[in-house]
Design a protein around this motif. Structure first.
Motif, short mmCIF file in Angstrom:
data_model
loop_
_atom_site.label_atom_id
_atom_site.label_comp_id
_atom_site.label_asym_id
_atom_site.label_seq_id
_atom_site.Cartn_x
_atom_site.Cartn_y
_atom_site.Cartn_z
N GLU A 55 -7.69 -2.40 -6.87
CA GLU A 55 -7.08 -1.44 -5.94
C GLU A 55 -8.13 -0.93 -4.96
N LEU A 56 -7.83 -1.04 -3.67
CA LEU A 56 -8.68 -0.49 -2.62
C LEU A 56 -8.22 0.94 -2.37
N ILE A 57 -9.16 1.88 -2.43
CA ILE A 57 -8.83 3.30 -2.22
C ILE A 57 -9.64 3.81 -1.05
N LEU A 58 -8.94 4.25 -0.01
CA LEU A 58 -9.59 4.81 1.17
C LEU A 58 -9.38 6.31 1.18
N SER A 59 -10.46 7.05 1.34
CA SER A 59 -10.39 8.50 1.50
C SER A 59 -10.76 8.79 2.95
N LEU A 60 -9.80 9.27 3.71
CA LEU A 60 -9.96 9.43 5.15
C LEU A 60 -9.77 10.89 5.56
N PRO A 61 -10.88 11.65 5.65
CA PRO A 61 -10.77 13.06 6.05
C PRO A 61 -10.22 13.18 7.48
N LYS A 62 -9.37 14.15 7.67
CA LYS A 62 -8.81 14.39 9.00
C LYS A 62 -9.90 15.01 9.88
N LYS A 63 -9.89 14.58 11.13
CA LYS A 63 -10.84 15.13 12.09
C LYS A 63 -10.36 16.54 12.45
N GLN A 64 -11.26 17.49 12.29
CA GLN A 64 -10.91 18.87 12.60
C GLN A 64 -10.99 19.10 14.10
N VAL A 65 -9.87 19.52 14.65
CA VAL A 65 -9.82 19.80 16.08
C VAL A 65 -9.49 21.27 16.27
N LEU A 78 0.82 -1.22 0.00
CA LEU A 78 0.00 0.00 0.00
C LEU A 78 0.85 1.26 0.00
N ASN A 79 0.19 2.35 -0.39
CA ASN A 79 0.78 3.68 -0.34
C ASN A 79 -0.16 4.56 0.46
N VAL A 80 0.40 5.46 1.26
CA VAL A 80 -0.38 6.42 2.03
C VAL A 80 0.09 7.81 1.64
N SER A 81 -0.87 8.66 1.25
CA SER A 81 -0.53 10.04 0.93
C SER A 81 -1.42 10.96 1.76
N GLU A 82 -1.03 12.21 1.81
CA GLU A 82 -1.72 13.17 2.67
C GLU A 82 -1.77 14.52 1.99
N ASN A 83 -2.89 15.21 2.14
CA ASN A 83 -2.95 16.62 1.79
C ASN A 83 -3.44 17.36 3.03
N ALA A 84 -3.80 18.62 2.91
CA ALA A 84 -4.17 19.41 4.08
C ALA A 84 -5.37 18.85 4.84
N ASN A 85 -6.30 18.19 4.14
CA ASN A 85 -7.54 17.76 4.78
C ASN A 85 -7.78 16.26 4.82
N THR A 86 -7.03 15.48 4.04
CA THR A 86 -7.36 14.07 3.85
C THR A 86 -6.13 13.19 3.75
N TYR A 87 -6.26 11.97 4.30
CA TYR A 87 -5.29 10.91 4.05
C TYR A 87 -5.89 10.02 2.96
N THR A 88 -5.07 9.54 2.05
CA THR A 88 -5.52 8.60 1.03
C THR A 88 -4.65 7.36 1.12
N VAL A 89 -5.31 6.22 1.27
CA VAL A 89 -4.61 4.93 1.33
C VAL A 89 -4.99 4.16 0.08
N ARG A 90 -3.99 3.67 -0.65
CA ARG A 90 -4.21 2.88 -1.86
C ARG A 90 -3.52 1.54 -1.65
N ALA A 91 -4.33 0.47 -1.62
CA ALA A 91 -3.80 -0.87 -1.41
C ALA A 91 -3.99 -1.71 -2.67
N ALA A 92 -2.92 -2.34 -3.13
CA ALA A 92 -2.98 -3.20 -4.32
C ALA A 92 -3.45 -4.58 -3.90
N LEU A 93 -4.64 -4.97 -4.39
CA LEU A 93 -5.23 -6.26 -4.04
C LEU A 93 -5.78 -6.95 -5.29
#
Length: 123
Positions: free
Chosen positions: A104-114, A20-35
């Motif tokens: 490919e499994l693609i997860l879009s994970l918004p960061k919790k705003q604190v 898998l690869n994990v990337s990040e921008n200002a608001n979201t983490y993206t996980v891409r897993a090769a399956l």
């Protein structure tokens, strides 16, 4: 009675793994897993605060009309694998999304705003 004989091309001592690869921008983490070759029914994803849990079952595939009695060389992983990813910041689990396309499994994970600031009332 059905027997399945597999002669793996590579050693079978290693457990299946999830690339898998994990990337990040200002608001979201993206996980891409090769399956590749995994049915989405054999994939489970849990998000707990800042931890992502992936559980995958790699099953042998037999082409339609073929016999499962003999496979000359097995190149794909077989078995269960899991992966745990610790993210630097908690995830908004209500807004998290998962999709599976083209192996490919693609997860879009918004960061919790604190909020780091709060006005305190003096008593």
């Amino acid at each position: 009675m059905t027997y399945a004989f597999y002669r793996p091309f590579f050693s079978t001592t290693a457990e299946p793994s999830i690339a898998l690869n994990v990337s990040e921008n200002a608001n979201t983490y993206t996980v891409r897993a090769a399956l590749p070759g995994v049915a989405k029914e054999h994939i489970a994803v849990r998000v707990d605060n800042a931890t992502v849990h992936l559980d995958v079952e790699f099953k042998p595939t037999v082409p339609e009309g073929a016999s499962a009695l003999w496979v000359d060389a097995q190149y794909r992983q077989i078995g269960k694998a899991n992966r745990q990813i610790e993210l630097p910041q908690a995830v908004d689990t209500d807004a998290a999304q998962a999709r599976y396309e083209n192996g490919e499994l693609i997860l879009s994970l918004p960061k919790k705003q604190v909020s780091s600031q709060r006005q305190l009332q003096i008593q």
